[in-house]
Design a protein around this motif. Structure first.
Motif, short mmCIF file in Angstrom:
data_model
loop_
_atom_site.label_atom_id
_atom_site.label_comp_id
_atom_site.label_asym_id
_atom_site.label_seq_id
_atom_site.Cartn_x
_atom_site.Cartn_y
_atom_site.Cartn_z
N GLY A 157 -37.83 112.89 81.00
CA GLY A 157 -39.11 113.22 81.79
C GLY A 157 -38.58 114.41 83.01
N ASP A 158 -39.07 114.08 84.21
CA ASP A 158 -38.96 114.99 85.50
C ASP A 158 -37.59 114.60 86.00
OD1 ASP A 158 -39.35 112.56 86.63
OD2 ASP A 158 -41.27 113.66 87.94
N ARG A 159 -36.80 113.81 85.74
CA ARG A 159 -35.46 113.45 86.22
C ARG A 159 -34.42 114.32 85.26
NH1 ARG A 159 -34.79 107.21 86.17
NH2 ARG A 159 -33.31 107.36 87.94
N PHE A 160 -33.24 114.63 85.99
CA PHE A 160 -32.11 115.34 85.25
C PHE A 160 -31.33 114.65 84.23
CE2 PHE A 160 -30.30 114.18 89.48
CZ PHE A 160 -28.98 113.45 88.76
N ILE A 161 -30.71 115.18 83.56
CA ILE A 161 -29.92 114.83 82.33
C ILE A 161 -28.50 115.01 82.87
CG2 ILE A 161 -28.91 115.23 80.10
CD1 ILE A 161 -32.17 116.40 79.69
N THR A 162 -27.67 114.11 82.42
CA THR A 162 -26.09 114.31 82.86
C THR A 162 -25.12 114.26 81.44
OG1 THR A 162 -26.37 113.17 85.12
CG2 THR A 162 -24.22 113.24 84.16
N ILE A 163 -24.38 115.02 81.28
CA ILE A 163 -23.63 115.35 80.31
C ILE A 163 -22.20 114.58 80.53
CG2 ILE A 163 -22.30 116.31 78.27
CD1 ILE A 163 -24.60 118.51 78.40
N ALA A 164 -21.83 113.56 80.07
CA ALA A 164 -20.54 112.85 80.60
C ALA A 164 -19.42 112.92 79.59
CB ALA A 164 -20.78 111.71 80.79
N SER A 165 -19.14 113.78 78.84
CA SER A 165 -17.99 114.03 77.78
C SER A 165 -17.72 115.34 77.68
CB SER A 165 -18.47 113.43 76.44
OG SER A 165 -18.80 112.40 76.37
N ALA A 166 -16.43 115.69 78.02
CA ALA A 166 -15.68 117.03 78.10
C ALA A 166 -16.06 117.59 76.80
CB ALA A 166 -14.30 116.70 78.12
N ASP A 167 -15.81 117.26 75.84
CA ASP A 167 -16.13 118.16 74.56
C ASP A 167 -17.47 118.35 74.43
OD1 ASP A 167 -15.14 119.09 71.83
OD2 ASP A 167 -16.65 117.78 70.91
N ILE A 168 -18.51 117.62 74.67
CA ILE A 168 -19.77 117.89 74.37
C ILE A 168 -20.36 118.85 75.55
CG2 ILE A 168 -22.35 116.67 74.72
CD1 ILE A 168 -20.42 115.99 72.20
N ILE A 169 -19.84 118.70 76.72
CA ILE A 169 -19.99 119.70 77.74
C ILE A 169 -19.61 121.08 77.43
CG2 ILE A 169 -18.98 120.65 80.13
CD1 ILE A 169 -18.98 117.46 80.82
N GLN A 170 -18.38 121.26 76.79
CA GLN A 170 -17.88 122.59 76.34
C GLN A 170 -18.87 122.78 75.21
OE1 GLN A 170 -13.73 122.34 75.04
NE2 GLN A 170 -13.34 120.83 76.76
N GLN A 171 -19.44 122.25 74.41
CA GLN A 171 -20.32 122.65 73.04
C GLN A 171 -21.73 123.03 74.00
OE1 GLN A 171 -20.72 120.33 69.57
NE2 GLN A 171 -18.88 119.00 70.38
N ALA A 172 -22.07 122.48 74.77
CA ALA A 172 -23.41 122.70 75.50
C ALA A 172 -23.21 123.81 76.37
CB ALA A 172 -23.87 121.37 76.60
N LEU A 173 -22.13 124.22 77.04
CA LEU A 173 -21.98 125.38 77.78
C LEU A 173 -21.98 126.54 76.82
CD1 LEU A 173 -19.13 124.72 80.14
CD2 LEU A 173 -21.14 125.64 80.78
N GLY A 210 -25.36 127.43 75.92
CA GLY A 210 -26.26 127.84 76.98
C GLY A 210 -27.21 126.73 77.60
N LEU A 211 -26.76 125.47 77.19
CA LEU A 211 -27.74 124.35 77.52
C LEU A 211 -27.71 123.77 79.01
CD1 LEU A 211 -27.83 122.61 74.14
CD2 LEU A 211 -29.59 124.30 75.11
N VAL A 212 -26.29 124.27 79.67
CA VAL A 212 -26.05 123.57 81.05
C VAL A 212 -26.60 124.39 82.04
CG1 VAL A 212 -24.16 123.04 82.35
CG2 VAL A 212 -23.94 122.66 80.04
N ASP A 213 -27.34 123.57 83.07
CA ASP A 213 -27.81 124.41 84.25
C ASP A 213 -26.69 124.27 85.63
OD1 ASP A 213 -30.46 124.90 83.16
OD2 ASP A 213 -30.89 122.81 83.20
N GLU A 214 -26.21 123.09 85.63
CA GLU A 214 -25.15 122.87 86.68
C GLU A 214 -24.07 122.14 86.42
OE1 GLU A 214 -25.75 120.68 90.88
OE2 GLU A 214 -27.36 121.83 90.26
#
Length: 196
Positions: A126-142, A145-149
């Motif tokens: 909803g209006d809360r944030f999403i946290t990615i918490a796995s290194a491989d998934i973070i790299q793929q999301a980066l 272009g899906l990561v804001d912070e």
């Protein structure tokens, strides 16, 4: 639209775990202080220093969904279907859900790609944030272009080898804005908005 954050504890030389997946000293700051920050798990709470406590409260209470990889999900046994942040978990897996997922993990959603996981997490958060918490998934999301912070809790230890927070960036440099810095005890907490 829900903001997408990453958060990992990291050694000074860039590792989120040793080669055997053990985070070793990286989580020590979660129990190294005298300010109690409750978790969603009844039997667990954090005890952090006074400076780290507001940051940890924000990261846990503001989270509407967590995206994780299948390896982390399996290592934690799916957090017993109750992640410490209290948010539902979306797992990226190419193997499909466990056979008993419907009964053991009713709050957990399984998806086949990072894009699908972020889309699903946005609906859940909803209006809360999403946290990615796995290194491989973070790299793929980066790379997508899906990561804001990017959020890093940098711990004063050198591993020398292990699992890197960042290692495979498809397009090279990812430009970040100036960090928000919180100097905690045994962890330097850094938040970097991703430049668009």
């Amino acid at each position: 639209m829900a903001k997408v954050l990453t958060h990992m504890c990291m050694s000074l030389d860039g590792f989120v775990a040793q080669p055997d997946d053990n985070p070793a000293e990286l989580f020590d700051w979660y129990w190294g202080g005298d300010v109690v920050v409750p978790s969603a798990q009844e039997e667990m709470s954090f005890s952090v220093d006074a400076t780290s406590a507001p940051m940890l409260r924000e990261l846990t209470s503001g989270c509407g969904a967590i995206v994780a990889g299948r390896r982390l999900f399996d290592q934690t046994d799916g957090w017993g279907d109750n992640h410490p942040a209290g948010a539902p978990v979306v797992v990226v897996t190419h193997r499909g859900p466990p056979d008993d997922a419907a009964t053991r993990f009713p709050r957990t959603t399984f998806t086949g790609s990072v894009e699908e996981a972020i889309e699903t997490a946005r609906r859940i958060a909803g209006d809360r944030f999403i946290t990615i918490a796995s290194a491989d998934i973070i790299q793929q999301a980066l790379n997508l272009g899906l990561v804001d912070e990017l959020c890093v809790s940098q711990v004063p230890v050198l591993f020398g080898a292990g699992i890197r927070y960042f290692s495979e960036l498809a397009d090279g440099h990812v430009m970040l804005d100036d960090p928000i810095v919180v100097q905690g005890a045994r962890a330097l907490h850094l938040r970097y908005p991703v430049r668009r």
